[in-house]
Design a protein around this motif. Structure first.
Motif, PDB file in Angstrom:
ATOM      1  N   THR A   1      64.334 -13.168  19.201  1.00  0.00           N
ATOM      2  CA  THR A   1      62.931 -13.440  18.914  1.00  0.00           C
ATOM      3  C   THR A   1      62.137 -12.145  18.743  1.00  0.00           C
ATOM      4  O   THR A   1      62.654 -11.049  18.942  1.00  0.00           O
ATOM      5  N   TYR A   2      60.863 -12.302  18.404  1.00  0.00           N
ATOM      6  CA  TYR A   2      59.978 -11.142  18.238  1.00  0.00           C
ATOM      7  C   TYR A   2      59.858 -10.363  19.537  1.00  0.00           C
ATOM      8  O   TYR A   2      59.798  -9.125  19.526  1.00  0.00           O
ATOM      9  N   GLU A   3      59.824 -11.043  20.654  1.00  0.00           N
ATOM     10  CA  GLU A   3      59.722 -10.370  21.950  1.00  0.00           C
ATOM     11  C   GLU A   3      60.934  -9.482  22.231  1.00  0.00           C
ATOM     12  O   GLU A   3      60.835  -8.496  22.952  1.00  0.00           O
TER      13      GLU A   3
ATOM     14  N   ILE B   1      57.483 -17.905  17.968  1.00  0.00           N
ATOM     15  CA  ILE B   1      58.504 -16.971  18.456  1.00  0.00           C
ATOM     16  C   ILE B   1      58.888 -15.888  17.453  1.00  0.00           C
ATOM     17  O   ILE B   1      59.465 -14.870  17.838  1.00  0.00           O
TER      18      ILE B   1
END
Length: 439
Positions: A110-112, A46
């Motif tokens: 998160t990265y998203e 994540i």
């Protein structure tokens, strides 16, 4: 008054101090092991999904290992504060930093959600966490040690040491509960719960510590006007030998710990034929036995002497290295359980039980926080995080042969036996120098 009544009275009088010391230490290690588990299970997916999965796992582990570089910096910083303004105020700062960063990790997007800012913020929180952890151990130890009656130094000093295994057990238990969720739920939000629950432990720790007075030893130093103006400089100038001794004492406590609790899992499941559950359950049982043994061994050290207990325990640990591997190589459940319980739960426990008190006794009170922290962090850096790496490298180089790893453990035993010999020689001089502080 009988000996039992005396012990009971001492415990009742200092109950809050001991709870405060143990709570801080347990929170420190809970956060530490919690991050390590999450790094293996979650963070690569994540926070580092932008790279190959293997690279993502490596980056995740690198973020975990940051503390081995940051902890010495935090240790020096907060040890300076602890020797200048007192133990209590420093402990409030370290616990707030460490716990606050842990809770923030549980809240990170998160990265998203935010792209590269996500791993950047994760690393920043890990740095802040490492700073707090670096100063917490010395403060938690001295809170117990410097409140202890003369004949209970070993027992009091062992209490914060029990926080290592308590934190380990708490982290293992709560992560095991979270994995009961589906993988999708666990990766989405389940992993955050343990980090957020850390806030309860932090608030509890701060509440317990708020009514505790400054330690008697620091009060004496302050009253006598002997507070060090530059604790780090004074320690390196006048007590560098003691720092090296403390680091040497730490070597056999930290390297075998990571071998018996971390390396054993990969060795048993990769080189040998164990299931991962067998290895993890053996380590958990060993940690449980150690948690019970540590305060008992601290109490016993007040009867037979800390130097004697440390030396005997290290010697027996050295003798058990080969039988440890032989038991593991049976490939049986009873073999790995017996090996881990004896090595981790029985033989390692008395070493860690007296380590903090031994280190504290060789430094004068005005630089004690700085001295024990420098020695502890130096020993941890040299022999702690590197132990599983060295052991794994030796296995790979020698085609799975455990003998080189056994020799590596024997070296750590030898280093610490030399250190305890030197500690016995300097303790008498330290006590003589400390007499004016007691008057």
């Amino acid at each position: 008054m009988t000996e039992h009544e005396s012990t009971t009275t001492v415990l009742r009088k200092n109950k809050k101090v001991l709870i405060a010391s143990l709570t801080g230490s347990a929170i420190e290690w809970f956060d530490y092991f919690l991050y390590g588990t999450a790094a293996a299970l979650v963070f690569n997916k994540i926070f580092f999904p932008m790279v190959d999965p293997v690279i993502g796992l490596i980056l995740s582990y690198l973020s975990f290992s940051l503390t081995f570089f940051i902890r010495p910096i935090g240790g020096v910083l907060f040890a300076h504060i602890g020797d200048r303004i007192g133990r209590k105020k420093t402990l409030v700062l370290t616990l707030s930093l460490m716990g606050g960063a842990t809770v923030m990790i549980g809240l990170l997007p998160t990265y998203e959600m935010i792209g590269l800012w996500a791993p950047a913020l994760l690393i920043l929180m890990r740095i802040i966490q490492g700073m707090g952890i670096g100063g917490e151990w010395g403060g938690a130890l001295l809170l117990a040690y410097e409140y202890a009656p003369e004949k209970r130094k070993g027992f009091f000093g062992s209490i914060p040491q029990a926080g290592v295994t308590i934190g380990m057990l708490m982290a293992t238990f709560i992560v095991s509960l979270m994995t009961l969720f589906s993988e999708e739920d666990f990766l989405s939000w389940g992993w955050r719960i343990p980090f957020l629950l850390s806030s309860v432990l932090v608030l509890l720790g701060l509440w317990i510590r708020k009514d505790i007075d400054e330690t008697p030893d620091f009060k004496r130093v302050k009253a006598s006007g002997q507070v060090a103006k530059a604790p780090l400089r004074d320690t390196l100038k006048h007590h560098w030998r003691e720092v090296l001794i403390a680091a040497g004492l730490k070597v056999v406590e930290t390297a075998p710990f990571y071998i018996f609790s971390t390396f054993v899992v990969s060795y048993a499941t990769s080189t040998l034929t164990y299931q991962k559950s067998q290895a993890l359950e053996a380590v958990t049982l060993g940690a449980l036995v150690a948690t019970i043994m540590i305060p008992l061994m601290g109490l016993l050290s007040d009867k037979i002497g800390r130097q004697r207990m440390y030396a005997i325990s290290v010697f027996l640990l050295g003798l058990f290295i080969v039988p440890w591997f032989m038991l593991l190589n049976t490939g049986t459940t009873w073999g790995i359980v017996l090996a881990t319980v004896i090595a981790f739960g029985v033989l390692w426990a008395p070493v860690t039980a007296v380590l903090g008190t031994l280190c504290s006794e060789i430094f004068s009170a005005n630089v004690r926080y700085t001295g024990i922290t420098l020695g502890y962090q130096l020993g941890a850096a040299l022999a702690g995080g590197t132990a599983p790496l060295i052991a794994t490298g030796l296995l790979a180089k020698y085609d799975g042969d455990w003998v080189p790893v056994a020799w590596y453990l024997a070296v750590t035993v030898t280093i610490s036996l030399i250190a305890i010999f030197c500690a016995c020689r300097v303790k008498r001089a330290t006590l003589i120098q400390a007499q004016p502080e007691r008057l």
